[in-house]
Motif scaffolding. Structure first.
Motif, short mmCIF file in Angstrom:
data_model
loop_
_atom_site.label_atom_id
_atom_site.label_comp_id
_atom_site.label_asym_id
_atom_site.label_seq_id
_atom_site.Cartn_x
_atom_site.Cartn_y
_atom_site.Cartn_z
N ASN A 148 10.79 -15.47 -8.39
CA ASN A 148 11.55 -15.47 -9.66
C ASN A 148 11.94 -14.06 -10.09
N HIS A 149 10.97 -13.15 -10.03
CA HIS A 149 11.27 -11.78 -10.46
C HIS A 149 12.28 -11.12 -9.53
N GLY B 24 3.27 6.61 -8.45
CA GLY B 24 3.19 5.31 -7.80
C GLY B 24 2.34 4.34 -8.58
N LEU B 25 2.75 3.08 -8.53
CA LEU B 25 1.99 2.03 -9.21
C LEU B 25 1.85 0.85 -8.26
N HIS B 26 0.63 0.61 -7.84
CA HIS B 26 0.30 -0.52 -6.94
C HIS B 26 -0.12 -1.66 -7.84
N SER B 27 0.75 -2.62 -8.05
CA SER B 27 0.51 -3.57 -9.14
C SER B 27 -0.09 -4.88 -8.66
N ILE B 28 0.45 -5.99 -9.12
CA ILE B 28 -0.11 -7.31 -8.80
C ILE B 28 0.92 -8.12 -8.04
N HIS B 29 0.45 -9.19 -7.44
CA HIS B 29 1.22 -9.91 -6.45
C HIS B 29 2.55 -10.46 -7.00
N ARG C 27 0.82 -1.20 0.00
CA ARG C 27 0.00 0.00 0.00
C ARG C 27 0.86 1.27 0.00
N TYR D 241 0.55 4.54 -2.19
CA TYR D 241 -0.59 5.43 -2.00
C TYR D 241 -0.29 6.52 -0.98
N ALA E 258 9.54 -6.89 -11.78
CA ALA E 258 9.51 -6.98 -13.25
C ALA E 258 8.95 -5.69 -13.85
N ILE E 259 7.90 -5.16 -13.25
CA ILE E 259 7.34 -3.90 -13.74
C ILE E 259 8.37 -2.79 -13.60
N ARG F 76 4.91 -9.10 -8.77
CA ARG F 76 5.45 -8.69 -10.07
C ARG F 76 6.14 -7.33 -10.05
#
Lengths: 628, 337
Positions: B114-115, B75-80, B66, B69, B85-86, B82
């Motif tokens: 992995n990332h 800011g980019l709150h992405s996915i679990h 979080r 925010y 990589a982003i 990742r």
């Protein structure tokens, strides 16, 4: 003494041998020489899935088919007129496809006891009379090659490797093709590094050619006159190269640096290979740790303002599903290329199929609409990629391109466009902080592209649902519904930017062929044949699978029947029934191979009024009526 | 030839902590250590001489994620899992940005292992803050990859049988160039480590022990309650001492194993951030036999990934003109008249 020359309209030839025999190279050389001679050509390479299958076995057979003609060519052809088979396994695998009465050029050295055993044969087909329906030209290519290269310094083992050039030389003679292009190629490739190899290959090529001229086996050679192709400069282009060039062109036309995040997978990897060599165009290729990082790194690059892309095949698209959901909710432009192959799972990795259509449209969690496009031919891959980039940046959305193994590896002449004539891809970035909201929308329902590094635009976005105006996190149900509907409406709006759907052939009548993707050539060829026979048949080939064109339903209603041929179990038909309540006839095939024209003619037969007898290739005896 | 807008940047010298505090309400549980980490980061950024708009915070999923925010930056709150990589894609596309990744023990070491590994070995210019609370907080209390053996949770009523992973050892094995650890509730210690991380070129990993007041309360109490005995403070070039007034030191016995000796013993090891062997030895020191190591384990120089990628592009551009017409017409061509 020169022999007689016979003129033919079209020829399909297949080179087949062990995967170590250089058949792909032979086929490529023949294709280039043929294109230079002004024929229209289409090719289809077919190679084994195993990296190094045991030599001489059925699993190790590699083939390359070329269809060349003085007319426009739409497919690599159904049944070969000529098969060149370098060993017993190659003959066994390919013989069932060859036209009855066709010519078999076989290398007898590939039919000894060991080769027969490896091919799983007890008797030699050259001796048991099983080839009586064909014209068999049995030559000891290996021995004649060895003889031809005797004067060179190459050892026996290496010299034997020139036998594909001997065979190529013979086929060049058969079709009155000059040797100079291939000789130039051999010199460019080998003369510096290994002059002995160059010398041997050229000697073998010439020997094969002379053999055709002098040997008693051929009564005459053939000529296929140049095709009436629109004027311009051409080159041969594969689908994968077309995608790569399309991406670079889109990068140049939009002024955005290209970023490719990808993980190697057959049959998509060549796109990465092409782009990796184009760093001077500012191209970044990132070979990621997995498919997921391929798409998510591209999302990161798109967030930063790149023209971002990820390439894959079916299994990889499944892994990218979660990332694509993020791209949908972030509303960032992104190109996703799925070069389809036979599935599910590892399936038939080197064979073609169109079974990812529904995955492309619906294979994500939540309501997750993405525009989907499909190129029709290898050269069309270039144009579709440009169009996909235009949609992606205009509507701020990921766009999916459905290519397939057949397009990816197939080659056709590509009319080199003038860069000045290519459509511009306008891009605008938000820079004004006054009144900025990250999810405020323009007339296309697109949100602003607001890049990190822009003063005053600091904001947060993410996978959580956002308030439709402010972009702040919102768990409100009604707001969520509005956002879901807006994302869908935005994608539907893309259809407003389409040109009117092109109808080939009769614009109304007995039957409409409705296809998509790589089946274009087979369908177009079948429609040509049917119209020559006097049937009222049309062809619509969908380039846009999502959203469907707005004028499609009305076009379909103008025909008594609509037939939808697909290399899957009827996915577009399912979609048309669901979206348009259209009663279409689904015709399917999932053998890892494209449709043959004859199969489509047969499928159409029940829906046509009785006219002439239906035979593939009827076009040879008449001309298609002018389009209505 | 990129058409990215050329913008006048804001003056970073005028920035203060307040400039990094957004209006959004912070919604971590009362008493969460994450507040303290947020505070230190907001204090640090205005000192770095970087325009505010050039910071980007990328996160995955979890309580720690979080974080973006609550930062007045991009800011980019992405996915679990990742986020690395982003962030790699962003940093490659935009090496001018200062990219931070905020992640947790589940996000980085379970679903995103992995990332995480590949970002570390590639040495992408990212600052990775790994909030390690040794529990899954957001999904309400399952054991995590760093939970200790035998931990009783809702998903392990008889105790976890999963051997825990140590993020520092993992990072060393992955070839990371900067690795540090700090207590989340120790402001000055955290600030020092974050400062070092912010100056590093390449991937800088900071593991931060973060107490979860709801699901794993007290997990790190021992390092706070008896700091002198339980914390080994690593300082480059200084002896590795701990205990009251540095009365104890870390040495190596004749088997190459760590051992505790008197603080003034001649064989007390001197910390060296560039010694692979020492970094690993310090990473493997564990209570109750040994104190836990804090500070910078490793800091070495290796070209950053985006630098290498950019160099290749620059070199290619210097050798060959980007001519689209020539590219389209390259290879064997023929004229049809």
């Amino acid at each position: 003494m020169s022999k007689k020359v016979e003129t033919l309209e079209s020829v399909v030839i297949r080179f087949a041998g062990d995967s170590g025999d250089g058949m792909q190279l032979t086929g490529t050389q023949f294709t280039e020489t043929t294109a230079l001679a002004g024929n229209d050509v289409a090719t289809f390479p077919d190679y084994p899935a195993e990296i190094r299958a045991p030599a001489g076995t059925v699993a190790g057979v590699s083939g390359f088919q070329i269809h060349f003609s003085s007319l426009e060519v739409f497919t690599p052809g159904d049944a070969p007129d000529v098969l060149v088979a370098m060993n017993a396994a190659a003959l066994k695998v390919n013989l069932p496809d060859v036209k009855k009465g066709g010519t078999l050029i076989v290398n007898t050295a590939g039919f000894d006891k060991r080769n027969l055993e490896k091919a799983g044969l007890t008797k030699s087909p050259l001796e048991d009379g099983s080839l009586s329906a064909y014209r068999v030209v049995a030559v000891d290519v290996t021995a004649l090659t060895m003889k031809a290269v005797e004067g060179t310094k190459l050892g026996r083992k290496y010299a034997e490797r020139s036998k594909n050039f001997w065979a190529l030389g013979l086929v060049y003679w058969m079709f009155t093709r000059p040797l100079d292009h291939t000789i130039e190629w051999i010199n460019a490739k080998f003369a510096k590094k290994s002059p002995d190899v160059a010398e041997a290959n050229i000697a073998a090529l010439k020997a094969g050619h002379i053999f055709g001229e002098n040997a008693e086996v051929f009564a005459h050679s053939f000529v296929v006159p140049p095709a009436a192709i629109p004027p311009g400069r051409y080159k041969n282009l594969s689908g994968n190269e077309g995608v790569a060039l399309g991406m670079v062109a889109a990068s140049q036309l939009s002024g955005l640096d290209l970023f490719l995040g990808t993980y190697p997978i057959t049959p998509a990897s060549d796109i990465l290979h092409h782009l990796a060599a184009l760093r001077h165009f500012g191209v970044t290729t990132f070979q990621a740790e997995d498919e997921i990082a391929g798409v998510t790194s591209a999302i990161g690059a798109a967030y930063g303002g790149a023209l971002a892309a990820t390439t894959t095949s079916g299994p990889g698209l499944a892994l990218k599903g979660e990332g694509l959901g993020l791209a949908v909710i972030l509303e960032l432009p992104l190109l996703v290329v799925d070069v389809q192959r036979g599935g599910p799972s590892t399936g038939l990795p080197t064979k073609t199929e169109q079974a990812d259509l529904l995955q492309a449209l619906f294979g994500r969690h939540g309501e997750s609409p993405i525009p989907v496009l499909a190129p029709a031919t290898p050269a069309d891959c270039f144009w579709v990629t440009l169009e996909a980039a235009r949609i992606a940046v205009k509507y701020m959305t990921p766009v999916l391109i459905l290519s397939d193994g057949y397009l990816a590896n197939g080659v056709e002449p590509f009319k080199i466009p003038d860069v000045a004539d290519l459509p511009k891809i306008p891009v605008s970035f938000r820079t004004d902080p006054n009144g900025f909201f990250p999810y405020e929308r323009d007339e296309n329902l697109a949100r602003p592209w607001a890049l990190p590094g822009t003063p005053g635009l600091e904001h947060r976005i993410g996978g959580l649902e956002k308030h439709q105006k402010t972009g702040a996190i919102s768990y409100d149900g009604e707001n969520h519904e509005a956002m879901v509907e807006t994302r869908e409406a935005k994608v539907q709006k893309v259809a407003e930017s389409y040109a009117p759907t092109e109808v080939h052939g009769d614009t109304s009548g007995e039957l409409l062929f409705l296809g998509w993707g790589s089946t274009f050539g087979s369908i177009r060829q079948a429609v040509r044949t049917l119209r020559v026979q006097g049937h009222e048949v049309g062809h619509v080939h969908l380039r846009n699978l999502n959203p469907l064109p707005n004028d499609l339903a009305a076009i379909m209603k103008r025909y008594k029947k609509v037939i939808v041929p697909e290399l899957n179990l009827g996915q577009l038909a399912f979609l048309l029934r669901g979206k348009l309540l259209a009663d279409v006839v689904s015709h399917t095939k999932v053998q890892g191979k494209p449709f043959y024209e004859s199969e489509l003619l047969e499928a159409a037969a029940p829906y046509l009024e009785k006219k002439n007898e239906l035979t593939a290739g009827s076009r040879a005896h008449g001309s298609e009526r002018a389009d209505a | 030839m990129s058409s990215l807008p050329v913008l006048a940047h804001t003056d970073p010298s005028a920035l203060t902590r307040k400039d990094f505090v957004p209006s959004a309400e912070v919604k971590w549980c009362p008493g969460c250590v994450d507040y303290s980490i947020l505070n230190q980061v907001q204090k640090l950024l205005p000192t770095l001489g970087i325009p505010r708009e050039n910071f980007a915070f990328i996160s995955g999923i979890g309580c720690s994620s979080r974080f973006p925010y609550y930062m007045e930056t991009f800011g980019l709150h992405s996915i679990h899992g990742r986020a690395p990589a982003i962030a790699t894609g962003l940093k490659l596309a935009r090496p001018d940005l200062d990219v931070w990744v905020v992640t947790g023990d589940g996000d980085s070491l379970a679903i995103g292992g992995n990332h995480f590994m590949h970002a570390l070995r590639r040495n992408v210019g990212l600052k990775i803050l790994l909030f390690n609370n040794r529990i899954y907080g957001l999904t309400k209390g399952q054991y995590s990859p760093t939970s200790e053996i035998g931990k009783v949770t809702k998903s392990a009523p008889m105790g976890s049988i999963d051997y825990p992973i140590d993020p520092v050892s993992f990072a060393l094995g992955s070839g990371a160039t900067f690795i540090a650890r700090a207590m989340g509730n120790d402001g000055p210690q955290l600030y020092d480590v974050l400062t070092r991380a912010s100056q590093h070129k390449g991937t800088a990993l900071v593991e931060i022990f973060t107490n979860c007041v709801i699901f794993n309360d007290g997990a790190f109490d021992q390092y706070t309650e008896n700091k002198a005995e339980q914390q080994l403070r690593m300082v480059h070039g200084e002896p590795l001492r701990f205990g009251k007034d540095g009365s104890k030191g870390i040495a190596i016995d004749s088997h190459g194993r760590p051992t505790i000796v008197a603080g003034d013993a001649p064989n007390v090891l001197i910390h060296d951030e560039q010694s692979d062997a020492l970094s690993f030895l310090l990473a493997r020191l564990n209570p109750p036999e040994f104190p836990m190591s804090f500070g910078v384990f490793r800091a070495v120089n290796r070209p950053a990934y985006e630098q290498l990628a950019g160099d290749q592009i620059a070199y290619a551009k210097s050798k060959k003109k980007a001519d689209l017409q020539a590219l389209l017409g390259s290879g064997e061509t023929w004229e049809v008249k």
